[in-house]
Design an enzyme around this catalytic site. Structure first.
Site, PDB file in Angstrom:
ATOM      1  N   ARG A  22       0.752  -1.047   0.119  1.00  0.00           N
ATOM      2  CA  ARG A  22      -0.061  -0.035  -0.084  1.00  0.00           C
ATOM      3  C   ARG A  22       0.859   1.171   0.155  1.00  0.00           C
ATOM      4  O   ARG A  22       1.969   1.198   0.572  1.00  0.00           O
ATOM      5  CB  ARG A  22      -0.822   0.139   1.197  1.00  0.00           C
ATOM      6  CG  ARG A  22      -2.076  -1.055   1.212  1.00  0.00           C
ATOM      7  CD  ARG A  22      -3.024  -0.573  -0.191  1.00  0.00           C
ATOM      8  NE  ARG A  22      -4.242  -1.381   0.028  1.00  0.00           N
ATOM      9  CZ  ARG A  22      -4.353  -2.637  -0.670  1.00  0.00           C
ATOM     10  NH1 ARG A  22      -3.455  -3.045  -1.586  1.00  0.00           N
ATOM     11  NH2 ARG A  22      -5.485  -3.275  -0.579  1.00  0.00           N
ATOM     12  N   HIS A  51      -2.130  -0.504 -10.042  1.00  0.00           N
ATOM     13  CA  HIS A  51      -2.620  -1.305  -9.074  1.00  0.00           C
ATOM     14  C   HIS A  51      -2.985  -2.868  -9.736  1.00  0.00           C
ATOM     15  O   HIS A  51      -4.292  -3.234  -9.644  1.00  0.00           O
ATOM     16  CB  HIS A  51      -3.854  -0.948  -8.279  1.00  0.00           C
ATOM     17  CG  HIS A  51      -3.997  -1.402  -6.921  1.00  0.00           C
ATOM     18  ND1 HIS A  51      -4.062  -0.614  -5.799  1.00  0.00           N
ATOM     19  CD2 HIS A  51      -4.070  -2.810  -6.552  1.00  0.00           C
ATOM     20  CE1 HIS A  51      -4.301  -1.477  -4.770  1.00  0.00           C
ATOM     21  NE2 HIS A  51      -4.286  -2.736  -5.341  1.00  0.00           N
TER      22      HIS A  51
HETATM   23  C1  GLV Z   1      -5.566  -5.269  -3.732  1.00  0.00           C
HETATM   24  O1  GLV Z   1      -4.745  -4.357  -3.640  1.00  0.00           O
HETATM   25  C2  GLV Z   1      -6.163  -6.270  -2.743  1.00  0.00           C
HETATM   26  O2  GLV Z   1      -6.045  -5.893  -1.822  1.00  0.00           O
HETATM   27  O3  GLV Z   1      -6.880  -7.226  -3.267  1.00  0.00           O
END
Ligand code: GLV
Length: 306
Positions: A220, A269
């Site tokens: 994160r 992401h």
């Molecule tokens: C993505 O970052 C998730 O937590 O699945």
């Protein structure tokens, strides 16, 4: 009693897979959930406390992704089953290996030489002496560590309390964090966002990175105290390259240097996408456990934040 699936974009795919996995369940797709009082389990990536409050008999949430910070907001206290999908972990291991090896073996420099018409072998660090540090060594971190260990890299693992898998050298707690960073030629962050990990990588800690190292963030963005610290360490400190699959905020602000910095690669992401097929199977297994009166796993532990 019913199960509701709530999913941003792929609700049809989710519903079809979940129906195939548990044909005897009364599965309903948000927002057409019928009588809310009949809803016992919710399968979702996120829901607001207001949305949860509309389900008076909700027993448990089965999360569609690995991260759970969205279920730890004020006003949300329903039990949550995390998604620990080995297929997602493998995909993230592939991402980490690709970027670290590209840096370590200087593939970009080779491509530049090619464009100059040069046929040049470049020196690069050998895997056996190259130390890959994984910050956070749970289901995903240890999968990443094993991938590197299989390729002959030396693996360092940092956790809060230490672990004992023998394919990695283990560092535990804040006392050993600087040593871990100073002993890792690549640092891959896999930590979840919790009170303990937010702002963990301060400017002082980033200064302990090895000269010429690469930082890969698949955990994160909150792990960095400030993105400006990372930029400073790339410009004037030991870090040579950063690959960020997660940022804070996400995406970065329009005027953030992360977009254009020559030593930074941003990806949106995507290092480990939830695969509906494998995730639905794991979720259905946990529903079967719940139906049998057994404990699903892994459960979100709110006291540790993941
Ligand atoms: C993505 O970052 C998730 O937590 O699945």
């Amino acid at each position: 009693m019913a199960i509701v699936v709530k999913s941003g974009g792929r609700v049809e795919e989710w519903t079809a897979e979940l129906r195939a996995q548990m044909p005897h369940e009364d599965l309903r797709a948000w927002p057409d959930i019928g009588n809310p009082a009949e809803v016992e389990y919710l399968i979702a990536w996120r829901a607001s406390s207001e949305e949860l409050a509309t389900l008076p008999n909700l027993q448990v949430v089965l999360c569609q992704g690995a991260g759970t910070e969205q279920w730890q907001k004020p006003g949300i206290d329903v039990p949550v089953v995390r998604l620990a999908d080995p297929e997602m972990a493998s995909e993230m291991a592939g991402y980490a290996v690709a970027w670290v090896v590209r840096h370590q073996r200087r593939f970009d420099d080779l491509a530049t030489a090619q464009r100059r018409g040069e046929w040049t072998m470049l020196d690069h660090a050998q895997p056996y002496g190259y130390r890959v540090g994984v910050l956070g060594y749970g289901e995903i971190g240890s999968r990443i560590g094993r991938a590197f260990a299989d390729l002959g890299y030396a693996v360092n693992a940092w956790t809060r309390s230490g672990r004992d898998e023998d394919d990695a050298r283990h560092y535990a707690g804040l006392d050993q964090l600087d040593d871990f960073l100073g002993a890792s030629d690549a640092v891959i962050n896999v930590l979840p966002s919790t009170a303990a990990t937010t702002g963990l990588l301060t400017a002082e800690r980033l200064a302990h990175f090895v000269s010429g190292s690469i930082f890969v963030n698949v955990g994160r963005g909150t792990v960095l105290a400030a993105e400006a610290d990372l930029v400073e360490m790339l410009d004037n400190g030991p870090i040579a390259a950063a690959v960020l699959d997660v940022t804070e905020p996400e995406p970065p602000m329009e005027d953030s240097p992360l977009w254009t910095h020559p030593a930074i690669t941003l990806t949106p992401h995507i290092s480990g996408m939830t695969q509906v097929r494998s995730a639905a199977k794991l979720i259905a297994n946990n529903v079967a456990r719940l139906r049998a009166g057994e404990q699903p796993f892994p459960m979100l532990d709110r006291s540790r934040g993941y």
